[in-house]
Design an enzyme around this catalytic site. Structure first.
Site, PDB file in Angstrom:
ATOM      1  N   GLU A  69       0.985  -1.163  -0.051  1.00 57.15           N
ATOM      2  CA  GLU A  69       0.180   0.020  -0.004  1.00 57.15           C
ATOM      3  C   GLU A  69       0.930   1.160   0.017  1.00 57.15           C
ATOM      4  O   GLU A  69       0.748   2.296  -1.014  1.00 57.15           O
ATOM      5  CB  GLU A  69      -1.210   0.033   1.222  1.00 57.15           C
ATOM      6  CG  GLU A  69      -1.834  -1.174   1.287  1.00 57.15           C
ATOM      7  CD  GLU A  69      -1.377  -2.257   1.900  1.00 57.15           C
ATOM      8  OE1 GLU A  69       0.045  -2.540   1.835  1.00 57.15           O
ATOM      9  OE2 GLU A  69      -2.403  -2.836   2.694  1.00 57.15           O
ATOM     10  N   ALA A 180      16.803 -43.557  -7.853  1.00 60.09           N
ATOM     11  CA  ALA A 180      18.367 -43.693  -7.821  1.00 60.09           C
ATOM     12  C   ALA A 180      18.861 -44.969  -7.965  1.00 60.09           C
ATOM     13  O   ALA A 180      17.976 -45.861  -7.918  1.00 60.09           O
ATOM     14  CB  ALA A 180      18.899 -43.200  -6.329  1.00 60.09           C
ATOM     15  N   ARG A 225      20.548 -20.732  -7.319  1.00 64.09           N
ATOM     16  CA  ARG A 225      21.399 -20.352  -8.148  1.00 64.09           C
ATOM     17  C   ARG A 225      20.622 -19.420  -9.170  1.00 64.09           C
ATOM     18  O   ARG A 225      19.993 -19.840  -9.926  1.00 64.09           O
ATOM     19  CB  ARG A 225      22.450 -21.170  -9.003  1.00 64.09           C
ATOM     20  CG  ARG A 225      23.050 -21.958  -8.265  1.00 64.09           C
ATOM     21  CD  ARG A 225      23.782 -23.260  -8.799  1.00 64.09           C
ATOM     22  NE  ARG A 225      23.019 -24.085  -9.168  1.00 64.09           N
ATOM     23  CZ  ARG A 225      22.797 -25.344  -8.631  1.00 64.09           C
ATOM     24  NH1 ARG A 225      22.981 -25.361  -7.417  1.00 64.09           N
ATOM     25  NH2 ARG A 225      21.567 -26.104  -9.347  1.00 64.09           N
ATOM     26  N   SER A 254      19.362 -37.766  12.886  1.00 65.82           N
ATOM     27  CA  SER A 254      18.932 -38.241  14.321  1.00 65.82           C
ATOM     28  C   SER A 254      20.444 -38.442  14.906  1.00 65.82           C
ATOM     29  O   SER A 254      20.331 -38.074  16.227  1.00 65.82           O
ATOM     30  CB  SER A 254      18.080 -39.348  14.206  1.00 65.82           C
ATOM     31  OG  SER A 254      16.961 -39.282  13.300  1.00 65.82           O
ATOM     32  N   THR A 335      13.311 -42.523   2.075  1.00 66.90           N
ATOM     33  CA  THR A 335      13.012 -42.820   3.519  1.00 66.90           C
ATOM     34  C   THR A 335      12.473 -41.641   3.996  1.00 66.90           C
ATOM     35  O   THR A 335      11.253 -41.836   4.790  1.00 66.90           O
ATOM     36  CB  THR A 335      14.438 -43.140   4.259  1.00 66.90           C
ATOM     37  OG1 THR A 335      15.276 -43.926   3.680  1.00 66.90           O
ATOM     38  CG2 THR A 335      14.074 -43.501   5.738  1.00 66.90           C
TER      39      THR A 335
HETATM   40  N1  LIG Z   1      15.241 -38.607  -7.049  1.00 64.90           N
HETATM   41  C1  LIG Z   1      14.915 -37.746  -6.023  1.00 64.90           C
HETATM   42  O1  LIG Z   1      14.053 -36.659  -6.172  1.00 64.90           O
HETATM   43  C2  LIG Z   1      16.107 -37.565  -4.895  1.00 64.90           C
HETATM   44  C3  LIG Z   1      15.884 -36.560  -4.105  1.00 64.90           C
HETATM   45  C4  LIG Z   1      16.664 -36.701  -3.072  1.00 64.90           C
HETATM   46  C5  LIG Z   1      17.701 -37.752  -2.823  1.00 64.90           C
HETATM   47  N2  LIG Z   1      17.604 -39.033  -3.620  1.00 64.90           N
HETATM   48  C6  LIG Z   1      18.419 -40.132  -3.723  1.00 64.90           C
HETATM   49  O2  LIG Z   1      17.961 -40.709  -2.511  1.00 64.90           O
HETATM   50  C7  LIG Z   1      19.203 -41.273  -1.772  1.00 64.90           C
HETATM   51  C8  LIG Z   1      19.167 -41.212  -0.382  1.00 64.90           C
HETATM   52  O3  LIG Z   1      17.731 -41.689   0.107  1.00 64.90           O
HETATM   53  P1  LIG Z   1      17.625 -42.199   1.551  1.00 64.90           P
HETATM   54  O4  LIG Z   1      16.260 -42.737   1.659  1.00 64.90           O
HETATM   55  O5  LIG Z   1      18.769 -42.763   2.086  1.00 64.90           O
HETATM   56  O6  LIG Z   1      17.857 -40.695   2.282  1.00 64.90           O
HETATM   57  P2  LIG Z   1      16.906 -39.640   2.813  1.00 64.90           P
HETATM   58  O7  LIG Z   1      15.224 -39.867   2.934  1.00 64.90           O
HETATM   59  O8  LIG Z   1      17.402 -38.473   2.327  1.00 64.90           O
HETATM   60  O9  LIG Z   1      17.341 -39.651   4.574  1.00 64.90           O
HETATM   61  C9  LIG Z   1      16.941 -40.582   5.181  1.00 64.90           C
HETATM   62  C10 LIG Z   1      17.426 -40.241   6.398  1.00 64.90           C
HETATM   63  O10 LIG Z   1      16.806 -39.360   7.420  1.00 64.90           O
HETATM   64  C11 LIG Z   1      17.193 -39.336   8.606  1.00 64.90           C
HETATM   65  N3  LIG Z   1      15.814 -38.938   9.258  1.00 64.90           N
HETATM   66  C12 LIG Z   1      15.911 -38.215  10.370  1.00 64.90           C
HETATM   67  N4  LIG Z   1      14.706 -38.181  10.896  1.00 64.90           N
HETATM   68  C13 LIG Z   1      13.811 -39.084  10.235  1.00 64.90           C
HETATM   69  C14 LIG Z   1      12.553 -39.298  10.174  1.00 64.90           C
HETATM   70  N5  LIG Z   1      11.703 -38.850  11.168  1.00 64.90           N
HETATM   71  N6  LIG Z   1      12.091 -40.070   9.445  1.00 64.90           N
HETATM   72  C15 LIG Z   1      12.872 -40.679   8.524  1.00 64.90           C
HETATM   73  N7  LIG Z   1      14.208 -40.667   8.377  1.00 64.90           N
HETATM   74  C16 LIG Z   1      14.481 -39.856   8.952  1.00 64.90           C
HETATM   75  C17 LIG Z   1      17.345 -41.012   8.754  1.00 64.90           C
HETATM   76  O11 LIG Z   1      18.562 -41.229   9.281  1.00 64.90           O
HETATM   77  P3  LIG Z   1      18.919 -41.093  10.853  1.00 64.90           P
HETATM   78  O12 LIG Z   1      18.021 -42.287  11.416  1.00 64.90           O
HETATM   79  O13 LIG Z   1      20.366 -41.302  11.161  1.00 64.90           O
HETATM   80  O14 LIG Z   1      18.499 -39.816  11.278  1.00 64.90           O
HETATM   81  C18 LIG Z   1      17.302 -41.523   7.602  1.00 64.90           C
HETATM   82  O15 LIG Z   1      17.823 -42.737   7.315  1.00 64.90           O
HETATM   83  C19 LIG Z   1      20.291 -40.882  -2.415  1.00 64.90           C
HETATM   84  O16 LIG Z   1      20.634 -42.045  -3.472  1.00 64.90           O
HETATM   85  C20 LIG Z   1      19.943 -39.699  -3.210  1.00 64.90           C
HETATM   86  O17 LIG Z   1      20.624 -39.678  -4.716  1.00 64.90           O
HETATM   87  C21 LIG Z   1      16.531 -38.671  -4.785  1.00 64.90           C
END
Ligand SMILES: NC(=O)c1ccc[n+]([C@@H]2O[C@H](COP(=O)([O-])OP(=O)(O)OC[C@H]3O[C@@H](n4cnc5c(N)ncnc54)[C@H](OP(=O)(O)O)[C@@H]3O)[C@@H](O)[C@H]2O)c1
Length: 402
Positions: A69, A180, A225, A254, A335
């Protein structure tokens, strides 16, 4: 305040929807004004006359900068007396970093005010309307524009009304639903145009949340970027103030596995790491202003293996309360994305689909478990689908359908 519907306007009100549409369009040119809402204002003189002349327009370009405004009024140099103001959100009536807009409109001699939404901020919440009406300004609510005005500021409304940000979860997948390769490699599934579109999602977000799994696998910077944004020079110049600051990067870790050398910490901007209070972290406590560690006592112990993890609802509460986050983007692996969805904390899924096949050894989009009957499946609503380069973008509304 009088509620108006577009199909029942008087002859002198017939062009009001056009002026409000313009106010919404200019407000929408801002990627983010966080923690403030995006607001646009159009001033019109001689509404009843033949010229119906639009005389000024303004929009809020970012926190600490003038509101829409006063921005529009400033162009009038004291000549706004008798004009009608079209504002996308009820004018504020409190002093923050700038003065109250209600006072500025009254002082300028505005005769009529037309709004598209009420301000949900408890500091305003009808107070702006009341002040203007008490000063003799006729206030109208153009009801048909309310949904668009709320959508423009869905994060701000979410934080004010639900105490948490509006959450979008972005995923990129192949045609066979993989995100992935088995070895974790995922760069790049989609093409350059889709990745530029993700840059825009990031620029609209106040925080980007990822899991430690993604950080360990990809070491992403998660920065905006500006040169990669799919905007022309004019649009980029218009939204420059909102690009001044990188969105907050948030890592859910965690057990404290994040290394101080991770790009989310070393790149420009601020990083917040949520860990359990028991975590044995490698992060020094005196890392300066680059990051902040928040330790949680609250545990999420949902799965069979009783894995204890940072509680997602508490993370959202904390980001709304401590960081005033309106819009949040989850860019994580299967995850964490699954955990957000299962907790019912995702408002919108944005899925980029690349016409590639990654095979059944590759990692799935999500890791939902325990679904054995078709009646258990949730059906979401597709909001939009669009081809971007050689990929497809689906926007899916995740709000529960009754
Ligand atoms: N295609 C896509 O759009 C995309 C995007 C991003 C990543 N990626 C790929 O995904 C892969 C990684 O996947 P990811 O499943 O291992 O990793 P993520 O989902 O990024 O991270 C998972 C981690 O987050 C932590 N976390 C903390 N609090 C949580 C909660 N409340 N619930 C669940 N997890 C929690 C956990 O580790 P702690 O228990 O140690 O905390 C868990 O192992 C890589 O290969 C990456 O390249 C793909």
């Amino acid at each position: 305040m009088q509620t108006l519907h577009s199909n029942a306007l008087s002859p002198e009100q017939l062009r009001w929807p056009e002026h409000m549409a313009r106010a919404l369009a200019i407000a929408g040119s801002v990627l983010t004004a966080a923690p403030n809402p995006r607001v646009g204002c159009v001033l019109v003189a001689d509404l009843a006359g033949p010229n119906d002349e639009q005389i000024a327009e303004g929009w809020h370009k970012g926190a600490g900068l003038p509101h829409a405004e006063p921005e529009a009024l400033a162009q009038m140099q004291g000549e706004a007396k008798g004009a009608t103001a079209f504002v996308t959100l009820e004018p504020c009536c409190h002093t923050g970093r700038t003065g109250p807009c209600s006072t500025a409109l009254i002082a300028a001699g505005i005769q009529q005010l037309v709004i598209a939404s009420r301000d949900p901020n408890p500091k305003v919440s009808g107070g702006g309307i009341a002040e203007l009406e008490a000063a003799g300004v006729a206030v109208f609510f153009l009801a048909e524009f309310e949904a668009e005005a709320r959508a423009l500021n869905r994060g701000f409304f979410s934080r004010m009304e639900r105490g948490r940000p509006f959450v979008r979860c972005k995923l990129a997948m192949s045609l066979d639903g993989r995100t992935a390769l088995a070895n974790g490699e995922s760069q790049w599934i989609t093409g350059a145009a889709a990745r530029a579109d993700v840059q825009r999602l990031r620029a609209e977000s106040d925080a980007i949340v990822t899991g430690i799994g993604t950080v360990l696998a990809d070491n992403p910077a998660l920065t905006v970027r500006p040169e990669s944004l799919p905007l022309d020079e004019n649009a980029l110049a218009l939204t420059q103030p909102s690009l001044a600051k990188q969105p907050l990067r948030v890592v859910l870790d965690s057990r404290g596995r994040l290394a101080p050398s991770a790009k989310v910490i070393t790149e420009d901007g601020h990083c917040v790491v949520y860990s359990l209070a028991t975590a044995d972290t490698q992060l020094p406590t005196d890392a300066g202003s680059g990051f902040e560690r928040r330790l949680f006592e609250t545990l999420e112990t949902k799965d069979a293996a009783a894995v204890t993890r940072v509680d997602l609802a508490s993370v959202l509460d904390s980001l709304a309360l401590q960081d005033q986050c309106n819009e949040l983007l989850v860019e994580a692996g299967a995850t964490l994305s699954t955990a957000f969805l299962e907790a019912g904390l995702v408002d919108e899924l944005i899925v980029y689909i690349a016409p590639k096949l990654m095979g059944s050894d590759a990692q799935p989009l999500l890791t939902l478990q325990g679904l054995t009957q078709m009646s258990q499946l949730t059906e979401y609503k597709i909001k939009s689908s669009q081809q971007i380069g050689n990929d497809l973008r689906l926007v899916v509304d995740c709000t529960p359908r009754c």
